[in-house]
Design a protein around this motif. Structure first.
Motif: not given
Length: 292
Positions: A120-124, A130-135, A168-169
């Motif tokens: 669950i935490v990993a999904d968030c 994703w949002i940061w990369r695709h902003a 993590i990223h």
């Protein structure tokens, strides 16, 4: 026999079994569902955008009123004790933010019992990355991303604070968002592990410990707003009070904003009320100004 602190099992369960406490809960839930459906039909937006490969790894994007690119954005994480509810139940609070020129994004995530708390935490985390990369693609400013969440979503908001993002990223900065607001959050999972909720969540002591923000360090130095309803149970007030004390002692810029007259189910509407001090404080944080 006491099970957790001064609570036996019956008393502990009563602290977290919330729907029977307030008679208006069915009405509140019916309103959020019907109003959210109405808002999704009225507001222009992109619905069910995939941020990962999982069935629940989707998000909705509501751009600010008047359009415009590179807007600040709030990423909202729904509650539901990690096993019920949906992003579709949160659209009703979007108008108050988009009318302020703030994009409103709301995410889904895989839930128990299909997965454990680590997933669950990993999904968030995956959604935020994703949002940061695709902003730019979705019309928001990645340097002005904020997070908010309620109940289990408040817990997940705090877990984003406790994330070493570059570890993590590797392509992400240490602070991919600039501030957050956690509503009625659950920051200590040990009482959850020994309550009726664990019949669904299947928390082990190890899972509970590594996913309890109360016992973790905030990994970034950005503002965090905490709010819990005036009418909530003692345990929910304890969660917030102890996290506030712990993270303030560690140097985090943490503040508590009251939610007068609110219980666990009404605080979300309060957050989306343009007249509430809580809403004004969140807007002020996003806009970089102090609320009047």
């Amino acid at each position: 026999m006491t099970l957790y602190r001064d609570y036996d099992r019956k008393a502990l369960d009563a602290q977290y079994d919330l729907r029977p406490i307030w008679p208006d809960v069915p009405e509140v839930i019916a309103f959020r569902e019907s109003e959210s459906a109405r808002v999704r039909g009225r507001l222009a937006g992109r619905l069910d955008v995939a941020y990962g490969d999982g069935e629940k790894e989707t998000l909705d994007i509501f751009p600010p009123s008047g359009g415009g690119a590179s807007a600040p954005a709030i990423v909202y994480i729904h509650g539901g004790y990690w096993h019920v509810s949906d992003k579709n139940d949160t659209s009703y609070i979007a108008p108050a933010f988009v009318d302020e020129g703030i994009a409103f994004l709301t995410i889904n995530y895989t839930m128990a019992p299909a997965c454990d708390m680590d997933r669950i935490v990993a999904d968030c985390r995956r959604a935020m990355a994703w949002i940061w990369r695709h902003a730019a693609e979705i019309g928001v400013d990645r340097n002005r991303l904020f997070i908010a969440g309620h109940s289990a979503g408040g817990h997940l908001t705090a877990m984003m604070f406790a994330t070493d993002w570059p570890k993590i990223h590797p392509d992400l900065p240490a602070a991919p968002f600039r501030g957050a607001c956690a509503l009625s959050g659950l920051y200590d999972l040990e009482p959850i592990r020994v309550s009726f909720l664990n019949d669904t969540l299947a928390l082990t002591p190890e899972l509970a410990a590594r996913n309890s923000p109360l016992y973790l360090d905030p990994a970034m130095d950005i503002p965090l707003i905490l709010s819990v309803g005036e009418r909530e149970t003692d345990e929910f007030k304890r969660h917030q009070g102890e996290l506030f004390a712990a993270w303030t002692a560690k140097g985090l810029a943490t503040e508590q904003v009251p939610a007068p007259g609110c219980h666990h189910y009404t605080i979300v509407q309060h957050f989306g009320d343009p007249e509430s001090a809580l809403h004004r404080r969140m807007v002020a944080l996003v806009k970089g100004t102090e609320a009047a």
